[in-house]
Design an enzyme around this catalytic site. Structure first.
Site, PDB file in Angstrom:
ATOM      1  N   SER A 149      -9.434  -4.571   7.287  1.00 32.80           N
ATOM      2  CA  SER A 149      -8.140  -4.014   6.898  1.00 32.80           C
ATOM      3  C   SER A 149      -7.193  -3.993   8.094  1.00 32.80           C
ATOM      4  CB  SER A 149      -8.342  -2.592   6.390  1.00 32.80           C
ATOM      5  OG  SER A 149      -7.102  -1.959   6.201  1.00 32.80           O
ATOM      6  N   SER A 150      -5.919  -3.790   7.800  1.00 30.65           N
ATOM      7  CA  SER A 150      -4.920  -3.577   8.853  1.00 30.65           C
ATOM      8  C   SER A 150      -4.395  -2.151   8.833  1.00 30.65           C
ATOM      9  CB  SER A 150      -3.731  -4.511   8.646  1.00 30.65           C
ATOM     10  OG  SER A 150      -4.150  -5.837   8.723  1.00 30.65           O
ATOM     11  N   GLU A 203      -4.548  -2.932  -2.450  1.00 34.15           N
ATOM     12  CA  GLU A 203      -4.195  -4.220  -1.833  1.00 34.15           C
ATOM     13  C   GLU A 203      -2.770  -4.593  -2.190  1.00 34.15           C
ATOM     14  OE1 GLU A 203      -3.906  -6.621   0.618  1.00 34.15           O
ATOM     15  OE2 GLU A 203      -3.812  -8.067  -0.995  1.00 34.15           O
ATOM     16  N   ASP A 222      -8.806  -9.655   1.186  1.00 33.67           N
ATOM     17  CA  ASP A 222      -8.638  -9.446   2.631  1.00 33.67           C
ATOM     18  C   ASP A 222      -9.759 -10.110   3.438  1.00 33.67           C
ATOM     19  OD1 ASP A 222      -6.294  -8.113   2.337  1.00 33.67           O
ATOM     20  OD2 ASP A 222      -7.006  -6.157   2.996  1.00 33.67           O
ATOM     21  N   THR A 248      -4.657   2.249  -0.768  1.00 35.71           N
ATOM     22  CA  THR A 248      -4.145   0.980  -1.294  1.00 35.71           C
ATOM     23  C   THR A 248      -4.968   0.471  -2.477  1.00 35.71           C
ATOM     24  OG1 THR A 248      -3.612  -1.301  -0.626  1.00 35.71           O
ATOM     25  CG2 THR A 248      -5.623  -0.394   0.254  1.00 35.71           C
ATOM     26  N   THR A 257       0.855  -1.148   0.000  1.00 30.10           N
ATOM     27  CA  THR A 257       0.000   0.000   0.000  1.00 30.10           C
ATOM     28  C   THR A 257       0.897   1.204   0.000  1.00 30.10           C
ATOM     29  OG1 THR A 257      -1.601  -1.213   1.237  1.00 30.10           O
ATOM     30  CG2 THR A 257      -1.596   1.103   1.655  1.00 30.10           C
ATOM     31  N   GLY A 262       1.933  -2.377   4.221  1.00 26.65           N
ATOM     32  CA  GLY A 262       2.528  -3.651   4.635  1.00 26.65           C
ATOM     33  C   GLY A 262       1.546  -4.709   5.071  1.00 26.65           C
ATOM     34  N   GLY A 263       0.276  -4.656   4.584  1.00 23.16           N
ATOM     35  CA  GLY A 263      -0.686  -5.686   4.986  1.00 23.16           C
ATOM     36  C   GLY A 263      -0.793  -5.720   6.503  1.00 23.16           C
TER      37      GLY A 263
END
Ligand code: GLU
Length: 618
Positions: A479-480, A436, A458, A434, A416, A500-501
């Site tokens: 989401s993170s 993704e 996700d 993002t 992202t 970074g996910g």
């Protein structure tokens, strides 16, 4: 390091221009393209940090002309859509956090993508095999993974709620960059190469990102006139031209029937998006999450992101410990354990609150955090994964120890982009956006110049009725993303975020711990080697982290494995940005010195007397 890169940048700028435009007498001076990157900038009158010098320059230009942080953030984000098209753009979503200097309040916009209304809960199961599609590259390169984009609506809402410019004005710098082109750097070239098979799968993507069948060369100029035209359309007609009309029809048609080239064997499962899904999309005003840590007020993104609750809960778990007084390995051991416990609760309880009951209050309750902190053994790592806590029945007292769960694979992809902006009035934006993973779904909307996201990956791949992150039509996948603004006595102290996910959460958490507990300066806190414990048997760590702390943490029972994989080719975690606010109005904007090829921090002025319109006369 910086000097080397700067020299390289100057050379590539000169080289690149001489290739495309031999008529220009002194190309190095005439070229408006921004290639110089500085990871740290200090000064006054406003500041910005992004991964890219063109985007940072766009924000600074807006600030200098009197725009505020919201205006500059949208200008920078739109420019990132041009120069970082594999990480962000109008085909994706994100979370926008704003500190309003006038009211002293933090507000947020949830611009997360949504699942189409017709998405069945077995959408990720291959009807032929009855098994889930292989995740990478099959599922991630698909129409079925594309969520209804939220980014155009987020920009429009942010400008309306907090900005002073209209969308057309905010898009101007990005349109310019898309038309005149930017200098391809190593990161862009590498990201294209990493995506070769996926991009070759679609005629539209080949045409845009693989001119001549290959990744654009380092030092060449990359232009995107089709994206410029799409931005111009939005500038003229607003986002109704994205969520309706021909563009919406093009997006829905592309998702339902991706333009396959026949050059690869990827199956490309088709999607369910309709023009009604696009017409129904809403970016949501949300209250931020809030908790206090070491006397600071920490504001983050509420669900549908798990960022605010997970960073906040981990900080509550760490609160009882004197990390500052510990040896670095002991402090990092506590950071790992707190992170694992918070991730266990994230997995068990966090999803889109419009569809599932999320116990946000309990997750951020210091009493709950204290109870969870009892499970940290100061001298030995717990067996992972640890169990989630009980959010309905807790009192801060230590429970009996729990047995570990079975390990699960974390499929959340990276990458992202993130940006931080401050203006001369004291407003602050932290914005993570993002599509993704790097390259999103791999599908460019034909003739429109942008990639569609693959955000719906996700969701949990396999449907379980009690999973808060199960697929449901119209829902936002968990989401993170963790855009975070920290106040000290009601005034901004630090704003930060990262891509970074699921490592976004650990990167933000570790940077806060580095800064507030371990006494690092903000540039050092951001540059320090990273590691991510996400409630899995092993801890993912950058090589430099393993070199520095591996033996000590191994002795405490942690198993560290090197970050990066064959697909991303980068053994790095995150690409964070931050701004720290000094007491005298001094701003320290910080980007990565090395990760993702280094980021770009800029300030409006190095002169304290300058409020953005030039230094005052003596
Ligand atoms: N899809 C991820 C999320 O929403 C973001 C991807 C990334 O940061 O790289 O958490």
């Amino acid at each position: 390091m910086t000097t080397v890169r700067r020299r390289f940048a100057a050379v590539t700028a000169a080289l690149a221009l001489s290739v495309t435009s031999g008529a220009v007498a002194s190309p190095a001076f005439a070229d408006p393209r921004q290639t110089e990157k500085n990871p740290t900038a200090t000064g006054y009158g406003g500041a910005v940090s992004t991964v890219d010098p063109e985007a940072s320059a766009a924000a600074i230009e807006v600030l200098r002309k009197g725009g505020n942080a919201a205006d500059a953030a949208v200008a920078a984000a739109a420019t990132l859509g041009v120069t970082e098209p594999y990480s962000a753009g109008i085909g994706g979503g994100g979370y926008f956090v704003f500190y309003d200097a006038k009211t002293g309040k933090v507000g947020t916009i949830d611009g997360r993508e949504t699942a189409p209304a017709a998405m069945p809960n077995d959408a990720f199961i291959d009807p032929k095999t009855k098994e889930p599609y292989p995740f990478t590259p099959d599922l991630v390169t698909s129409g079925v993974s594309v969520g209804v984009p939220g980014t155009p609506a987020t920009w429009e809402r942010a400008l309306k709620r907090w900005g002073t410019l209209d969308l057309g004005e905010a898009l101007k710098p990005a349109i310019q960059v898309a038309n005149r082109g930017f200098v391809v750097d190593k990161t862009f070239n590498q990201q294209t190469t990493d995506n070769l098979e996926r991009f070759k799968t679609f005629t539209s993507t080949q045409k845009l990102f693989l001119p001549g069948g290959e990744a654009p060369a380092v030092g060449s100029i990359f232009k995107n006139p089709e994206l410029a035209a799409t931005y111009r359309l939005l500038a003229k007609e607003g986002t109704s031209a994205f969520y309706g009309g021909q563009l919406a029809a093009d997006i829905a048609a592309t998702v339902k029937s991706p333009p396959k080239s026949g050059d690869t064997d990827l199956p490309v499962p088709t999607g369910f998006m309709t023009t009604e899904d696009l017409a129904n999309y809403k970016a949501l005003d949300q209250d931020p999450t809030h908790m206090t840590y070491r006397g600071y007020d920490v504001y983050g993104m509420a669900p549908s992101s798990s960022g605010g609750t997970t960073v906040g809960e981990a900080l509550n778990i760490l609160a009882p410990f004197d990390l500052h007084g510990m040896k670095p390995t002991d402090a990092l051991h506590h950071y790992f354990e707190a992170s694992a416990l918070a991730f266990a609760d994230r997995g068990a309880y966090v999803g889109d609150p419009a569809f599932v009951n999320v116990p946000t209050k309990a997750l951020l309750d210091p009493v709950f955090g204290k109870e969870r902190s009892c499970l940290i053994n100061p001298t030995s790592a717990a067996a992972k994964p640890v169990q989630p806590g009980n959010v309905t029945n807790y009192d801060g007292a230590c429970p009996t120890s729990t047995t570990p769960l079975a390990d699960e694979k974390d499929t959340e992809n990276i990458s992202t982009t993130n940006l931080t902006v401050a203006d001369k009035w004291g407003n602050v934006v932290e914005y993570t956006l993002t599509i993704e993973q790097t390259g999103g779904s791999g599908i460019v909307v034909p003739g429109r110049g942008f990639l569609l996201n693959n955000e719906l990956t996700d969701f949990s791949t396999v449907y379980k009725a009690d999973d808060p992150n199960r697929i449901q039509p119209g829902k936002r996948p968990r989401s993170s993303m963790s855009p975070t603004i920290i106040l000290d006595g009601g005034k901004p102290f630090l704003a930060l975020g990262s891509p970074g996910g699921s490592t976004i959460i650990t990167t933000v958490l570790q940077t806060i711990v580095n800064r507030l507990d371990l006494g690092m300066s903000i540039p050092d806190a951001l540059a320090a080697p990273r590691a991510a414990q996400r409630n899995t048997k092993t801890v993912t760590a950058e090589p430099a982290f393993i070199d520095a702390y591996g033996p000590g943490l191994t002795a405490l029972g942690h198993t560290l494995t090197k970050s990066g994989d064959a697909f991303t080719s980068a053994a790095e975690i995150g690409a964070a940005t931050a701004i720290e606010f000094g007491k005298d109005g001094k701003l320290t904007a910080v980007a990565e010195p090395v990760r993702r090829g280094g980021g770009s921090a800029m300030v409006v002025s190095g002169d304290q007397r300058d409020n953005g319109t030039g230094p005052k006369p003596k």
